[in-house]
Write an enzyme that holds these catalytic residues in place. Structure first.
Site, PDB file in Angstrom:
ATOM      1  N   GLY A   1       0.832  -1.191   0.000  1.00  9.48           N
ATOM      2  CA  GLY A   1       0.000   0.000   0.000  1.00  9.48           C
ATOM      3  C   GLY A   1       0.864   1.236   0.000  1.00  9.48           C
ATOM      4  O   GLY A   1       2.092   1.159  -0.166  1.00  9.48           O
TER       5      GLY A   1
ATOM      6  N   GLY B   1       2.847   1.092   3.620  1.00  9.93           N
ATOM      7  CA  GLY B   1       3.340  -0.147   4.180  1.00  9.93           C
ATOM      8  C   GLY B   1       3.197  -1.283   3.194  1.00  9.93           C
ATOM      9  O   GLY B   1       2.711  -1.098   2.084  1.00  9.93           O
TER      10      GLY B   1
ATOM     11  N   ASP C   1     -13.713   1.998   5.545  1.00  5.25           N
ATOM     12  CA  ASP C   1     -13.129   1.708   4.228  1.00  5.25           C
ATOM     13  C   ASP C   1     -13.576   0.332   3.740  1.00  5.25           C
ATOM     14  O   ASP C   1     -12.764  -0.475   3.293  1.00  5.25           O
ATOM     15  CB  ASP C   1     -11.605   1.792   4.292  1.00  5.25           C
ATOM     16  CG  ASP C   1     -10.969   1.915   2.906  1.00  5.25           C
ATOM     17  OD1 ASP C   1     -11.674   2.331   1.964  1.00  5.25           O
ATOM     18  OD2 ASP C   1      -9.779   1.595   2.763  1.00  5.25           O
TER      19      ASP C   1
ATOM     20  N   ASN D   1     -35.682  -8.671  32.932  1.00  3.28           N
ATOM     21  CA  ASN D   1     -35.768  -9.448  34.175  1.00  3.28           C
ATOM     22  C   ASN D   1     -37.027 -10.310  34.195  1.00  3.28           C
ATOM     23  O   ASN D   1     -37.781 -10.360  33.220  1.00  3.28           O
ATOM     24  CB  ASN D   1     -35.691  -8.520  35.393  1.00  3.28           C
ATOM     25  CG  ASN D   1     -36.822  -7.496  35.410  1.00  3.28           C
ATOM     26  OD1 ASN D   1     -37.898  -7.722  34.857  1.00  3.28           O
ATOM     27  ND2 ASN D   1     -36.583  -6.365  36.051  1.00  3.28           N
TER      28      ASN D   1
ATOM     29  N   ASP E   1     -39.761  -9.901  35.444  1.00  7.02           N
ATOM     30  CA  ASP E   1     -41.001  -9.141  35.261  1.00  7.02           C
ATOM     31  C   ASP E   1     -41.158  -8.643  33.831  1.00  7.02           C
ATOM     32  O   ASP E   1     -42.108  -7.906  33.534  1.00  7.02           O
ATOM     33  CB  ASP E   1     -41.033  -7.951  36.222  1.00  7.02           C
ATOM     34  CG  ASP E   1     -41.026  -8.394  37.680  1.00  7.02           C
ATOM     35  OD1 ASP E   1     -41.715  -9.390  37.989  1.00  7.02           O
ATOM     36  OD2 ASP E   1     -40.332  -7.757  38.495  1.00  7.02           O
TER      37      ASP E   1
ATOM     38  N   ASP F   1     -59.747  23.640  19.484  1.00  4.60           N
ATOM     39  CA  ASP F   1     -59.718  23.229  20.893  1.00  4.60           C
ATOM     40  C   ASP F   1     -58.345  23.407  21.546  1.00  4.60           C
ATOM     41  O   ASP F   1     -58.157  23.017  22.705  1.00  4.60           O
ATOM     42  CB  ASP F   1     -60.175  21.771  21.039  1.00  4.60           C
ATOM     43  CG  ASP F   1     -59.361  20.810  20.178  1.00  4.60           C
ATOM     44  OD1 ASP F   1     -58.339  21.242  19.609  1.00  4.60           O
ATOM     45  OD2 ASP F   1     -59.762  19.634  20.063  1.00  4.60           O
TER      46      ASP F   1
END
Length: 606
Positions: free
Chosen positions: A159, A162, A278, A470, A472, A581
């Protein structure tokens, strides 16, 4: 109502000026919103030329690579990017396949030319070394035993900043393991930003490693000259190569497993607070040459950490895959989803949804043009396939599906009903806005949630169950924290998602059942994109008028919305209230659903 799909584009009847088969004028006058950092024309873009970029390294290479383009000393945002590939063709192609093959045949020769410094770009634009900032500390704290532990093999990729080599561990737990080693010269790290980019890339790879569709990270090393990142060696080639081998086109059933794997890893990254930035076919590798081998995401050199309420503003990525909001410098994880939409479009029809001869022309197409769904093979593909791609390519990121949502789209779900759906971290953003909303807006959202279609309810049920309600049937701050902790990586801490949970303090002393969760998590903009929106919003207003509407004066409404004293509230909010209203009008109801009060905003940008 269970069969609702997204609305067709309002401009679907118009010819797409960027669709295949049209004439393409040279467009060089486009610039993003911030002209100070707009793309700098390259020599090949300054005049009519038979050359045009198919895959460019970045929509902002003037920022990442000034030393190459204009001889300046600009900062490098990424140390790894795809080399520029240029294709010798003067006319717009109906499919990328033919001339990508030609580019691939020339790739080896071009690499050799680049190494010898005789490419057309370097002869026309002299290069200067970027000045290095004073006092840079290039010590990363990585192991310095690279040469004693690893034997380097041949170079397998290169690239801008690198290169990658095959290698083998000589000793230790990984003795005999063949790997890929990414080598980043410290001489290229000329700014503090560049150094931080490398540090962040290693952090992300280390934190996320282990997902089946993400390249395995092994170790990081350094010496005085280089940083070495040892990763899994994927020998099956790029997704791009597979696309080319098929002539640039996949059937729907062949495309689905590819897209599912991409969505899986991207949804996982987003859940951990990481945006890739990317995504493109070159950045997905197959583990082997086998047809059904796994797909792995690579190259996190441009990736970043992001909170659900945070927006990024630097332009990075690759031109054909960059999202509109990236060009506007205000984006988050939805930008990755756009890139997946572009990949899906290419897989299904073999052409790019946005095209122009110049980089600025590509940006204009991304911002202004609509992808064509009228030309073959689109008329012969399923309506679900088209709806899926369209909902990934909405220009408004608020209307776009998340990666987790996309995995539950009917087109994908019909193929694989036994998927593990990751939690959608952006739901926390919706919940935060809901908990900070006025009582009137909460009532409006509860009414709208009664009109959700089957697919939306199924998605929200899945997300609710991931938060571990949970006994409940309630989710609380404790259940949310425990659910996140059981799936958290170090990346989640870096992206400060646990800190963001503190903003959900409305759940500190109470629980939220599924019915209220639907109201809190509903995305109004996505719901509006469905073709049943008009029916849905009218029905929601009827429910609201019966159970939640009340008389309200303009000053109180302005206060609930967080409208400041400088706003002429009587002229702005006059139509929001029913004159008969004093209750909220239908117009006001719709606006209230879309509007977010000042108290509910507070997003950050960096």
């Amino acid at each position: 109502m269970g069969g609702c799909t997204s609305k067709p584009s309002t401009s679907s009847g118009r010819p797409n000026p960027f669709a295949p088969g049209n004439d393409y004028p040279q467009i060089d006058d486009f610039a993003p919103d911030h002209p100070g950092k707009s793309p700098i024309p390259t020599p090949s873009a300054a005049k009519a030329s038979p050359f045009f970029p198919f895959y460019t390294p970045s929509p902002a290479r003037h920022r990442r690579n000034k030393s190459r383009d204009v001889g300046g000393g600009g900062e490098s945002k990424s140390l790894t990017s795809t080399p520029l590939r240029q294709l010798r063709r003067a006319f717009h192609p109906p499919s990328p396949a033919k001339h990508i093959r030609a580019a691939l045949r020339r790739r080896k020769g071009k690499k050799e030319a680049a190494l010898s410094g005789v490419t057309q770009l370097t002869t026309e634009v002299p290069q200067r070394e970027e000045e290095e900032e004073v006092g840079l500390d290039k010590r990363f704290g990585f192991s310095k035993e690279f040469h004693s532990r690893v034997e380097l093999g041949e170079e397998i990729g290169r690239g801008h900043f690198g290169y990658t080599c095959s290698a083998k561990f000589k000793k230790g737990e990984l003795k005999g393991q063949v790997v890929a080693v990414k080598i980043i010269p410290k001489s290229k790290m000329t700014t503090a930003i560049a150094i931080e980019d490398v540090r962040r890339e290693v952090k992300i790879l280390q934190a996320l490693s282990g997902h089946k569709n993400l390249v395995q990270f092994y170790d990081a090393f350094e010496d005085n000259a280089n940083v070495y990142i040892a990763m899994e060696l994927c020998e099956g080639g790029e997704l791009l190569d597979r696309i080319l081998a098929r002539g640039g086109k996949y059937s729907e059933n062949d495309a689905k497993p590819v897209i599912i794997q991409i969505l899986n890893v991207v949804a996982f990254c987003h859940f951990q607070g990481v945006v890739h930035r990317d995504l493109k076919p070159e950045n997905f590798l197959y583990t082997s040459k086998e047809e059904n081998s796994q797909l792995k995401a690579i190259d996190f050199g441009l990736s970043d950490f992001v909170r659900p309420d945070e927006r990024l503003n630097d332009i990075v990525g690759s031109a054909y895959y960059v999202a509109p909001e990236v060009l506007h410098r205000s984006y988050t994880t939805e930008a990755d989803v756009w890139s997946i939409g572009v990949i899906a479009y290419i897989l299904l029809c073999g052409s790019r949804p946005f095209w122009a001869r110049t980089e600025s022309g590509i940006f204009r197409a991304v911002l202004k043009a609509d992808p064509s769904f009228d030309e073959p093979p689109w008329p012969f593909l399923s309506s679900d396939a088209k709806d899926f791609v369209k909902r990934l390519l909405f220009k408004d990121p608020r209307r776009r599906m998340s990666a987790s949502q996309a995995l539950m789209h009917p087109w994908i779900r019909a193929y694989n009903t036994d998927m593990n759906i990751p939690f959608d971290i952006l739901i926390f953003r919706q919940m935060k806005a809901y908990l900070r909303s006025s009582s009137l807006r909460k009532a409006a959202l509860r009414a709208l949630s009664k009109t959700l279609i089957k697919d939306e309810i199924l998605y929200l049920k899945t997300q609710f169950s991931l938060l571990a309600p949970n006994k409940d049937g309630l989710i609380t701050m404790d259940t949310i924290r425990m659910a996140l902790a059981s799936n958290a990586t170090e990346a989640m801490k870096e992206s400060r998602i646990p800190e963001f949970l503190a903003l959900l303090n409305g759940l500190q002393y109470r629980g939220m059942d599924f019915e209220e969760f639907c109201a809190a998590a509903i995305n109004v903009h996505q719901h509006e994109s469905l073709d049943c929106w008009e029916q849905s919003i009218r029905h929601a207003y009827e429910l609201f008028d019966k159970n939640g509407n009340r008389a309200i004066v303009i000053e109180e409404l302005a206060s609930e919305l967080g409208v400041g004293p400088s706003i002429p509230v009587h002229s702005v909010l006059h139509d929001w209230i029913r004159h008969t209203d004093g209750k909220l009008s239908f117009f006001g109801f719709v606006k209230l659903l879309h509007g977010v009060s000042v108290r509910a905003s507070g997003k950050t940008t960096r």
